[in-house]
Design a protein around this motif. Structure first.
Motif, PDB file in Angstrom:
ATOM      1  N   VAL A 137      74.982  41.555  26.973  1.00 19.53           N
ATOM      2  CA  VAL A 137      75.918  42.190  26.040  1.00 19.53           C
ATOM      3  C   VAL A 137      76.878  41.146  25.485  1.00 19.53           C
ATOM      4  O   VAL A 137      77.156  41.098  24.279  1.00 19.53           O
ATOM      5  N   TRP A 138      77.349  40.280  26.374  1.00 17.65           N
ATOM      6  CA  TRP A 138      78.335  39.290  25.957  1.00 17.65           C
ATOM      7  C   TRP A 138      77.736  38.234  25.041  1.00 17.65           C
ATOM      8  O   TRP A 138      78.322  37.868  24.020  1.00 17.65           O
ATOM      9  N   ILE A 139      76.558  37.739  25.404  1.00 17.68           N
ATOM     10  CA  ILE A 139      75.937  36.688  24.588  1.00 17.68           C
ATOM     11  C   ILE A 139      75.583  37.240  23.213  1.00 17.68           C
ATOM     12  O   ILE A 139      75.736  36.562  22.195  1.00 17.68           O
ATOM     13  N   LEU A 140      75.143  38.518  23.177  1.00 20.73           N
ATOM     14  CA  LEU A 140      74.809  39.114  21.881  1.00 20.73           C
ATOM     15  C   LEU A 140      76.053  39.236  21.005  1.00 20.73           C
ATOM     16  O   LEU A 140      76.010  38.946  19.806  1.00 20.73           O
ATOM     17  N   ALA A 141      77.170  39.648  21.630  1.00 22.71           N
ATOM     18  CA  ALA A 141      78.412  39.747  20.850  1.00 22.71           C
ATOM     19  C   ALA A 141      78.764  38.377  20.274  1.00 22.71           C
ATOM     20  O   ALA A 141      79.148  38.247  19.102  1.00 22.71           O
ATOM     21  N   LEU A 142      78.596  37.327  21.100  1.00 21.25           N
ATOM     22  CA  LEU A 142      78.949  35.977  20.678  1.00 21.25           C
ATOM     23  C   LEU A 142      78.032  35.484  19.549  1.00 21.25           C
ATOM     24  O   LEU A 142      78.502  35.022  18.503  1.00 21.25           O
ATOM     25  N   LEU A 143      76.703  35.635  19.786  1.00 19.50           N
ATOM     26  CA  LEU A 143      75.758  35.111  18.788  1.00 19.50           C
ATOM     27  C   LEU A 143      75.860  35.869  17.473  1.00 19.50           C
ATOM     28  O   LEU A 143      75.787  35.276  16.391  1.00 19.50           O
ATOM     29  N   SER A 144      76.042  37.196  17.570  1.00 13.10           N
ATOM     30  CA  SER A 144      76.077  37.975  16.327  1.00 13.10           C
ATOM     31  C   SER A 144      77.327  37.633  15.519  1.00 13.10           C
ATOM     32  O   SER A 144      77.320  37.692  14.291  1.00 13.10           O
TER      33      SER A 144
ATOM     34  N   MET B  69      84.913  46.366  26.998  1.00  9.55           N
ATOM     35  CA  MET B  69      85.589  46.441  25.702  1.00  9.55           C
ATOM     36  C   MET B  69      86.900  45.652  25.717  1.00  9.55           C
ATOM     37  O   MET B  69      87.248  45.002  24.742  1.00  9.55           O
ATOM     38  N   LEU B  70      87.587  45.695  26.865  1.00 11.02           N
ATOM     39  CA  LEU B  70      88.842  44.945  26.973  1.00 11.02           C
ATOM     40  C   LEU B  70      88.572  43.445  26.855  1.00 11.02           C
ATOM     41  O   LEU B  70      89.279  42.713  26.134  1.00 11.02           O
ATOM     42  N   SER B  71      87.514  42.962  27.527  1.00 12.26           N
ATOM     43  CA  SER B  71      87.228  41.527  27.472  1.00 12.26           C
ATOM     44  C   SER B  71      86.841  41.119  26.056  1.00 12.26           C
ATOM     45  O   SER B  71      87.238  40.046  25.582  1.00 12.26           O
ATOM     46  N   LEU B  72      86.095  41.997  25.367  1.00 15.40           N
ATOM     47  CA  LEU B  72      85.735  41.655  23.986  1.00 15.40           C
ATOM     48  C   LEU B  72      86.955  41.725  23.069  1.00 15.40           C
ATOM     49  O   LEU B  72      87.071  40.940  22.118  1.00 15.40           O
ATOM     50  N   LEU B  73      87.872  42.652  23.393  1.00 15.00           N
ATOM     51  CA  LEU B  73      89.097  42.748  22.593  1.00 15.00           C
ATOM     52  C   LEU B  73      89.892  41.445  22.690  1.00 15.00           C
ATOM     53  O   LEU B  73      90.508  40.997  21.724  1.00 15.00           O
TER      54      LEU B  73
ATOM     55  N   PRO C  27      83.850  28.217  27.876  1.00 20.80           N
ATOM     56  CA  PRO C  27      84.799  28.850  28.800  1.00 20.80           C
ATOM     57  C   PRO C  27      84.990  30.336  28.512  1.00 20.80           C
ATOM     58  O   PRO C  27      85.087  31.142  29.447  1.00 20.80           O
ATOM     59  N   VAL C  28      85.016  30.701  27.214  1.00 27.59           N
ATOM     60  CA  VAL C  28      85.219  32.109  26.847  1.00 27.59           C
ATOM     61  C   VAL C  28      84.089  32.959  27.412  1.00 27.59           C
ATOM     62  O   VAL C  28      84.319  34.031  27.992  1.00 27.59           O
ATOM     63  N   LEU C  29      82.862  32.443  27.269  1.00 30.47           N
ATOM     64  CA  LEU C  29      81.708  33.179  27.793  1.00 30.47           C
ATOM     65  C   LEU C  29      81.791  33.287  29.309  1.00 30.47           C
ATOM     66  O   LEU C  29      81.525  34.358  29.882  1.00 30.47           O
ATOM     67  N   ILE C  30      82.178  32.206  29.973  1.00 32.11           N
ATOM     68  CA  ILE C  30      82.261  32.212  31.437  1.00 32.11           C
ATOM     69  C   ILE C  30      83.246  33.281  31.907  1.00 32.11           C
ATOM     70  O   ILE C  30      82.933  34.100  32.778  1.00 32.11           O
ATOM     71  N   PHE C  31      84.443  33.284  31.302  1.00 31.42           N
ATOM     72  CA  PHE C  31      85.454  34.246  31.751  1.00 31.42           C
ATOM     73  C   PHE C  31      85.097  35.663  31.323  1.00 31.42           C
ATOM     74  O   PHE C  31      85.277  36.613  32.093  1.00 31.42           O
ATOM     75  N   GLY C  32      84.585  35.819  30.092  1.00 31.67           N
ATOM     76  CA  GLY C  32      84.295  37.162  29.579  1.00 31.67           C
ATOM     77  C   GLY C  32      83.157  37.822  30.308  1.00 31.67           C
ATOM     78  O   GLY C  32      83.313  38.924  30.863  1.00 31.67           O
ATOM     79  N   ALA C  33      82.006  37.151  30.337  1.00 34.47           N
ATOM     80  CA  ALA C  33      80.857  37.729  31.031  1.00 34.47           C
ATOM     81  C   ALA C  33      81.167  37.826  32.517  1.00 34.47           C
ATOM     82  O   ALA C  33      80.734  38.768  33.188  1.00 34.47           O
ATOM     83  N   GLY C  34      81.953  36.865  33.028  1.00 37.14           N
ATOM     84  CA  GLY C  34      82.346  36.903  34.434  1.00 37.14           C
ATOM     85  C   GLY C  34      83.152  38.144  34.760  1.00 37.14           C
ATOM     86  O   GLY C  34      82.952  38.777  35.801  1.00 37.14           O
ATOM     87  N   ALA C  35      84.069  38.517  33.846  1.00 38.06           N
ATOM     88  CA  ALA C  35      84.892  39.706  34.075  1.00 38.06           C
ATOM     89  C   ALA C  35      84.012  40.951  34.201  1.00 38.06           C
ATOM     90  O   ALA C  35      84.171  41.747  35.134  1.00 38.06           O
ATOM     91  N   VAL C  36      83.057  41.090  33.265  1.00 37.05           N
ATOM     92  CA  VAL C  36      82.179  42.268  33.306  1.00 37.05           C
ATOM     93  C   VAL C  36      81.326  42.253  34.561  1.00 37.05           C
ATOM     94  O   VAL C  36      81.131  43.272  35.230  1.00 37.05           O
TER      95      VAL C  36
ATOM     96  N   LEU D 224      90.244  38.308  33.171  1.00 45.84           N
ATOM     97  CA  LEU D 224      90.855  38.785  31.929  1.00 45.84           C
ATOM     98  C   LEU D 224      92.111  37.993  31.597  1.00 45.84           C
ATOM     99  O   LEU D 224      92.379  37.693  30.434  1.00 45.84           O
ATOM    100  N   MET D 225      92.859  37.616  32.650  1.00 45.58           N
ATOM    101  CA  MET D 225      94.064  36.820  32.413  1.00 45.58           C
ATOM    102  C   MET D 225      93.701  35.464  31.818  1.00 45.58           C
ATOM    103  O   MET D 225      94.347  34.978  30.888  1.00 45.58           O
ATOM    104  N   LEU D 226      92.673  34.834  32.381  1.00 45.18           N
ATOM    105  CA  LEU D 226      92.244  33.541  31.847  1.00 45.18           C
ATOM    106  C   LEU D 226      91.779  33.688  30.406  1.00 45.18           C
ATOM    107  O   LEU D 226      92.032  32.835  29.554  1.00 45.18           O
TER     108      LEU D 226
END
Lengths: 257, 220
Positions: free
Chosen positions: B54-61, B130-134, B171-180, B193-195
């Motif tokens: 989900v995260w990588i798709l959001a990033l690539l798109s 949704m929060l991490s993507l926000l 780093p964004v992907l690491i923290f975002g996908a990591g949070a989920v 999420l804080m990072l």
């Protein structure tokens, strides 16, 4: 004027930079060859065997100096990038663009030797270990700087300034990338394999000596290549200028006499 | 005053170019179909990789829409006008980033749960997703303005843009996908999420400056 200040100003102007550093090439090359040969022979034949890894640890004498250089050169690229960006110094441009391919080369050497070392030690060529991953990302940063420079090939000065901007952005992000990657691996695999067996693992002077000598050898090699590449860069970008014609004339008359 | 006029214009232009909005979503839908086809449709297998997908798709798109942030304005000369009229350039790029986020980032955030359902993402993870993507989609847009400003007068600069932006987004992907991922394991995602928020704030402060510098060099 103070001698050091005068030297500093001279190094900022392309003709005197060329004139001064031209004479440094040969000594640097000689030093690089001597140190590298000594380090390789000492490291590959005379350093004692590792009690755990046997002879295969000897790739450390190529791998670790290359890894040090890959990061050291990015720092140089970043500093030269700042100078390019703020003061528009042509010599800084030359140093930056001359350093980038050398740094990328050292990064590739680090990755390849690391993979060759990983196969006998870990049983796999590649593991998403924190150091390997951040080294790979470092390679992407180098490629980005080279990519933006080559995309603007019709205007080298603009290209150099954009490349400097990319290098600075990379420099700002490098710590963030490094730490995030370290935390990421700590999430996934607990304690990760340390690539050097712990830097404090090497206590034997007979092992440490070749490593330090090789580190010096790669430094001198970098200095040699960087100066020769930056001289070429300046000659190419300043080819309309008088001093370049002067250099060419001198070279030609020098060959004849 | 000038800023608001510019901002309104940017949002309007971005909104009227509907491909900005639906292109990323269609892209995500197409690619997410490939995963069950390639991996086998087992819910267990899919759920395991769902946070990452989900995260990588959001990033690539989002990445495919970045190339054009400044291109039109560069080609029709609007950017020259901005610079000549003495406009605060970092603010102008901030307006572009916000407009891009409103028309691309928000649809991506709203659409993410759909991709999550298709990938059998466990139900406790949707809030954090949704929060991490926000927190992260503004980073995409902000870094996007930097990348887009760097490549705006290069033909087919999309590949170069990816090379420039991807290392910065690691780093964004690491923290975002990591949070989920943490929520799927039943842990708290607070630290991640804080990072991520830290990354957002940092890119909010620095990217407009970098993008403005790139524009200035490009227009010299």
């Amino acid at each position: 004027m103070n001698r050091i200040v005068k030297f500093y100003h001279e190094m900022g102007s392309p003709p005197s930079y060329y004139r001064i550093t031209k004479h440094w090439l040969k000594p640097m090359l000689v030093l690089a060859v001597i140190f590298t040969l000594y380090g390789l022979i000492d490291g590959l034949f005379f350093a004692p065997e590792d009690y755990q890894q046997g002879d295969s640890y000897r790739i450390i004498f190529v791998h670790v100096p290359a890894a040090w250089m890959s990061m050291f050169i990015y720092a140089i690229v970043g500093i030269a990038g700042v100078m390019t960006f703020i003061w528009r110094m042509k010599v800084a441009e030359a140093v930056m663009m001359a350093s980038v391919p050398i740094g990328a080369l050292f990064t590739v050497i680090t990755l390849l030797t690391g993979m060759l070392w990983g196969k006998p030690m870990w049983g796999t060529y590649w593991d998403w270990d924190a150091r390997m991953t951040s080294e790979l990302i470092l390679l992407f940063l180098y490629i980005g700087v080279m990519g933006i420079y080559s995309a603007y090939d019709e205007d080298p000065r603009k290209a150099a300034r954009l490349a400097a901007l990319v290098a600075i952005i990379g420099l700002v992000n490098l710590p963030i990338i490094r730490y995030s990657v370290y935390w990421w691996t700590s999430i996934h695999q607990g304690a990760s394999v340390s690539l050097m067996g712990g830097a404090n693992g090497i206590k034997d002077w007979d092992m440490l000596r070749p490593l330090l000598v090789m580190a010096l050898g790669t430094k001198f090699y970098y200095i040699y290549t960087m100066f020769s590449r930056s001289q070429y860069y300046l000659l190419k970008t300043e080819q309309q200028k008088n001093w370049v014609n002067q250099v060419i004339e001198n070279e030609q008359s020098g060959v004849k006499s | 005053m000038k800023f608001w006029a510019l901002f309104k214009r940017d949002v309007l232009v971005s909104w009227r170019k509907k491909s900005n909005i639906y292109q990323p979503l269609v892209f995500q839908l197409l690619i997410v179909t490939m995963f069950p086809l390639g991996l086998g449709a087992g819910a267990q297998t899919l759920a395991k990789i769902a946070p990452a997908v989900v995260w990588i798709l959001a990033l690539l798109s989002t990445l495919i829409t970045l190339e054009n942030i400044f291109k039109d304005d560069y080609e029709d000369g609007s950017l020259d006008i901005y610079v000549l009229s003495g406009m605060n350039l970092p603010l102008a790029t901030l307006s572009k980033a916000t407009a891009h986020w409103l028309t691309t980032g928000i649809p991506v955030i709203i659409f993410a749960p759909v991709i999550g359902v298709l990938m059998h993402l466990p139900s406790q993870s949707y809030g954090v997703l949704m929060l991490s993507l926000l927190l992260a989609t503004p980073i995409f847009s902000l870094l996007g303005t930097v990348g887009s400003a760097l490549i705006m007068n290069i033909k087919n600069g999309g590949m170069l843009l990816s090379v420039l932006i991807m290392p910065l987004l690691a780093p964004v992907l690491i923290f975002g996908a990591g949070a989920v991922l943490e929520t799927t394991l039943g842990n708290s995602a607070f630290g991640h999420l804080m990072l991520l928020l830290g990354c957002s704030v940092l890119s909010l402060t620095l990217s407009p400056l970098a993008a403005a510098a790139a524009i200035k060099i490009n227009l010299e």
